[in-house]
Motif scaffolding. Sequence first.
Motif, PDB file in Angstrom:
ATOM      1  N   PRO A  31      14.314  55.387 -46.686  1.00  0.00           N
ATOM      2  CA  PRO A  31      13.501  56.604 -46.606  1.00  0.00           C
ATOM      3  C   PRO A  31      14.218  57.690 -45.811  1.00  0.00           C
ATOM      4  O   PRO A  31      14.939  57.402 -44.856  1.00  0.00           O
ATOM      5  N   VAL A  32      14.019  58.928 -46.209  1.00  0.00           N
ATOM      6  CA  VAL A  32      14.828  60.020 -45.685  1.00  0.00           C
ATOM      7  C   VAL A  32      14.655  60.211 -44.176  1.00  0.00           C
ATOM      8  O   VAL A  32      15.600  60.599 -43.490  1.00  0.00           O
ATOM      9  N   LEU A  33      13.484  59.919 -43.621  1.00  0.00           N
ATOM     10  CA  LEU A  33      13.297  60.124 -42.183  1.00  0.00           C
ATOM     11  C   LEU A  33      13.927  59.018 -41.358  1.00  0.00           C
ATOM     12  O   LEU A  33      14.213  59.220 -40.178  1.00  0.00           O
ATOM     13  N   ALA A  34      14.163  57.848 -41.964  1.00  0.00           N
ATOM     14  CA  ALA A  34      14.928  56.815 -41.263  1.00  0.00           C
ATOM     15  C   ALA A  34      16.401  57.199 -41.209  1.00  0.00           C
ATOM     16  O   ALA A  34      17.091  56.928 -40.224  1.00  0.00           O
ATOM     17  N   ARG A  35      16.888  57.814 -42.261  1.00  0.00           N
ATOM     18  CA  ARG A  35      18.274  58.272 -42.276  1.00  0.00           C
ATOM     19  C   ARG A  35      18.460  59.544 -41.448  1.00  0.00           C
ATOM     20  O   ARG A  35      19.573  59.847 -41.010  1.00  0.00           O
ATOM     21  N   ASN A  36      17.393  60.300 -41.276  1.00  0.00           N
ATOM     22  CA  ASN A  36      17.475  61.611 -40.613  1.00  0.00           C
ATOM     23  C   ASN A  36      16.329  61.752 -39.611  1.00  0.00           C
ATOM     24  O   ASN A  36      15.397  62.535 -39.818  1.00  0.00           O
ATOM     25  N   PRO A  37      16.363  61.001 -38.509  1.00  0.00           N
ATOM     26  CA  PRO A  37      15.217  60.981 -37.590  1.00  0.00           C
ATOM     27  C   PRO A  37      14.933  62.327 -36.936  1.00  0.00           C
ATOM     28  O   PRO A  37      13.790  62.578 -36.527  1.00  0.00           O
ATOM     29  N   LEU A  38      15.937  63.187 -36.838  1.00  0.00           N
ATOM     30  CA  LEU A  38      15.676  64.489 -36.226  1.00  0.00           C
ATOM     31  C   LEU A  38      14.819  65.378 -37.120  1.00  0.00           C
ATOM     32  O   LEU A  38      14.197  66.330 -36.637  1.00  0.00           O
ATOM     33  N   VAL A  39      14.768  65.071 -38.415  1.00  0.00           N
ATOM     34  CA  VAL A  39      13.812  65.767 -39.283  1.00  0.00           C
ATOM     35  C   VAL A  39      12.386  65.340 -38.916  1.00  0.00           C
ATOM     36  O   VAL A  39      11.467  66.164 -38.866  1.00  0.00           O
ATOM     37  N   ALA A  40      12.199  64.044 -38.643  1.00  0.00           N
ATOM     38  CA  ALA A  40      10.887  63.575 -38.170  1.00  0.00           C
ATOM     39  C   ALA A  40      10.514  64.276 -36.873  1.00  0.00           C
ATOM     40  O   ALA A  40       9.357  64.683 -36.679  1.00  0.00           O
ATOM     41  N   ASP A  41      11.494  64.441 -35.979  1.00  0.00           N
ATOM     42  CA  ASP A  41      11.218  65.134 -34.722  1.00  0.00           C
ATOM     43  C   ASP A  41      10.854  66.594 -34.957  1.00  0.00           C
ATOM     44  O   ASP A  41      10.027  67.168 -34.240  1.00  0.00           O
ATOM     45  N   LEU A  42      11.480  67.222 -35.956  1.00  0.00           N
ATOM     46  CA  LEU A  42      11.114  68.597 -36.298  1.00  0.00           C
ATOM     47  C   LEU A  42       9.648  68.685 -36.683  1.00  0.00           C
ATOM     48  O   LEU A  42       8.929  69.600 -36.247  1.00  0.00           O
ATOM     49  N   LEU A  43       9.175  67.740 -37.490  1.00  0.00           N
ATOM     50  CA  LEU A  43       7.768  67.740 -37.886  1.00  0.00           C
ATOM     51  C   LEU A  43       6.868  67.594 -36.662  1.00  0.00           C
ATOM     52  O   LEU A  43       5.837  68.268 -36.559  1.00  0.00           O
ATOM     53  N   LEU A  44       7.265  66.712 -35.746  1.00  0.00           N
ATOM     54  CA  LEU A  44       6.478  66.526 -34.522  1.00  0.00           C
ATOM     55  C   LEU A  44       6.445  67.799 -33.688  1.00  0.00           C
ATOM     56  O   LEU A  44       5.381  68.187 -33.168  1.00  0.00           O
ATOM     57  N   LYS A  45       7.591  68.451 -33.538  1.00  0.00           N
ATOM     58  CA  LYS A  45       7.624  69.675 -32.730  1.00  0.00           C
ATOM     59  C   LYS A  45       6.752  70.760 -33.337  1.00  0.00           C
ATOM     60  O   LYS A  45       6.047  71.477 -32.620  1.00  0.00           O
ATOM     61  N   LEU A  46       6.800  70.878 -34.670  1.00  0.00           N
ATOM     62  CA  LEU A  46       5.954  71.881 -35.318  1.00  0.00           C
ATOM     63  C   LEU A  46       4.476  71.556 -35.131  1.00  0.00           C
ATOM     64  O   LEU A  46       3.659  72.450 -34.872  1.00  0.00           O
ATOM     65  N   ALA A  47       4.123  70.283 -35.275  1.00  0.00           N
ATOM     66  CA  ALA A  47       2.718  69.894 -35.134  1.00  0.00           C
ATOM     67  C   ALA A  47       2.220  70.081 -33.706  1.00  0.00           C
ATOM     68  O   ALA A  47       1.061  70.463 -33.482  1.00  0.00           O
ATOM     69  N   LEU A  48       3.089  69.793 -32.740  1.00  0.00           N
ATOM     70  CA  LEU A  48       2.718  69.904 -31.334  1.00  0.00           C
ATOM     71  C   LEU A  48       2.911  71.309 -30.781  1.00  0.00           C
ATOM     72  O   LEU A  48       2.490  71.597 -29.660  1.00  0.00           O
ATOM     73  N   ASP A  49       3.584  72.165 -31.560  1.00  0.00           N
ATOM     74  CA  ASP A  49       3.894  73.540 -31.152  1.00  0.00           C
ATOM     75  C   ASP A  49       4.701  73.551 -29.848  1.00  0.00           C
ATOM     76  O   ASP A  49       4.352  74.235 -28.872  1.00  0.00           O
ATOM     77  N   VAL A  50       5.790  72.765 -29.868  1.00  0.00           N
ATOM     78  CA  VAL A  50       6.700  72.723 -28.719  1.00  0.00           C
ATOM     79  C   VAL A  50       8.119  72.964 -29.221  1.00  0.00           C
ATOM     80  O   VAL A  50       8.428  72.762 -30.392  1.00  0.00           O
ATOM     81  N   ASN A  51       8.996  73.399 -28.308  1.00  0.00           N
ATOM     82  CA  ASN A  51      10.377  73.671 -28.677  1.00  0.00           C
ATOM     83  C   ASN A  51      11.289  72.464 -28.528  1.00  0.00           C
ATOM     84  O   ASN A  51      12.394  72.446 -29.081  1.00  0.00           O
ATOM     85  N   ALA A  52      10.854  71.466 -27.745  1.00  0.00           N
ATOM     86  CA  ALA A  52      11.697  70.294 -27.500  1.00  0.00           C
ATOM     87  C   ALA A  52      10.815  69.080 -27.245  1.00  0.00           C
ATOM     88  O   ALA A  52       9.651  69.205 -26.847  1.00  0.00           O
ATOM     89  N   LEU A  53      11.406  67.903 -27.484  1.00  0.00           N
ATOM     90  CA  LEU A  53      10.742  66.632 -27.235  1.00  0.00           C
ATOM     91  C   LEU A  53      11.621  65.787 -26.331  1.00  0.00           C
ATOM     92  O   LEU A  53      12.845  65.945 -26.322  1.00  0.00           O
ATOM     93  N   PRO A  54      11.047  64.854 -25.575  1.00  0.00           N
ATOM     94  CA  PRO A  54      11.879  63.926 -24.803  1.00  0.00           C
ATOM     95  C   PRO A  54      12.822  63.162 -25.725  1.00  0.00           C
ATOM     96  O   PRO A  54      12.461  62.784 -26.834  1.00  0.00           O
ATOM     97  N   GLY A  55      14.054  62.950 -25.257  1.00  0.00           N
ATOM     98  CA  GLY A  55      15.036  62.242 -26.055  1.00  0.00           C
ATOM     99  C   GLY A  55      14.701  60.767 -26.221  1.00  0.00           C
ATOM    100  O   GLY A  55      13.961  60.187 -25.423  1.00  0.00           O
ATOM    101  N   LEU A  56      15.250  60.150 -27.264  1.00  0.00           N
ATOM    102  CA  LEU A  56      15.055  58.732 -27.545  1.00  0.00           C
ATOM    103  C   LEU A  56      16.407  58.068 -27.746  1.00  0.00           C
ATOM    104  O   LEU A  56      17.415  58.736 -28.008  1.00  0.00           O
ATOM    105  N   ASP A  57      16.409  56.743 -27.633  1.00  0.00           N
ATOM    106  CA  ASP A  57      17.612  55.972 -27.911  1.00  0.00           C
ATOM    107  C   ASP A  57      17.752  55.842 -29.428  1.00  0.00           C
ATOM    108  O   ASP A  57      17.044  55.065 -30.062  1.00  0.00           O
TER     109      ASP A  57
END
Length: 242
Positions: free
Chosen positions: A197-223
Amino acid sequence: MSDNSLRLVWIYPDLLSTYGDQGNALVVERRARQRGLDVQRVDVRSDQPIPTSGDIYLIGGGEDRPQRLAAERLVRDGGLERAVSNGAIVFSVCAGYQILGKEFVNDVGQRQEGLGLLDVVTVRGEGERCVGDVLADIDPRLGLPQLTGFENHQGVTHLGPTARPFARLSMGRGNGNGDGTEGAYNDTVFGTYMHGPVLARNPLVADLLLKLALDVNALPGLDDRWYEALRTERISAATQPA
């Protein structure tokens, strides 16, 4: 949505869940929980109404007949359009991407009405299916690394003036219209032909969706060592000489 909660909606898993696309919901859910968010995941079957209070909606790919049925039900239901008008984020893949457009050609060769959430129109290609690995550079305005995925579709998608290309191809067919584009997006709605699935290959796209939903510019980093290993392996495999 409260500051520490997220409502994630997976649309029609009984019709649109081909090629492991439900993995996209798993990735978004996990990455949200790893950051301490309270995630409520709702899987909506095709005989159920689409809730309008979700934050992120995900739609996968499907075969031609299930795609037609899904489009008919989503148009009749109207819930996804209302959710988008309330500010929800939508990420769609393949058949789901076509459904979000203005129209596509269905399994009986007829033009089928879409939701009109993306300014795109899809017709059926006359040549070979678009099948294989895809590499593409995501729109620089989104600030994300190279996109990697796998495509398998017959559709040819043309973008209208209000749809931006999600990415520009370096390998693969993408929208199939010869202009080098892959997928489309506007402010809150995204479409791509990439499985994986594309979000497993591209997790920062998943993070983009989260940032848009949360209306934030950045998220805590992950391993992300596992994701990066997968990305590196798939990009390397795609670029190896035949």
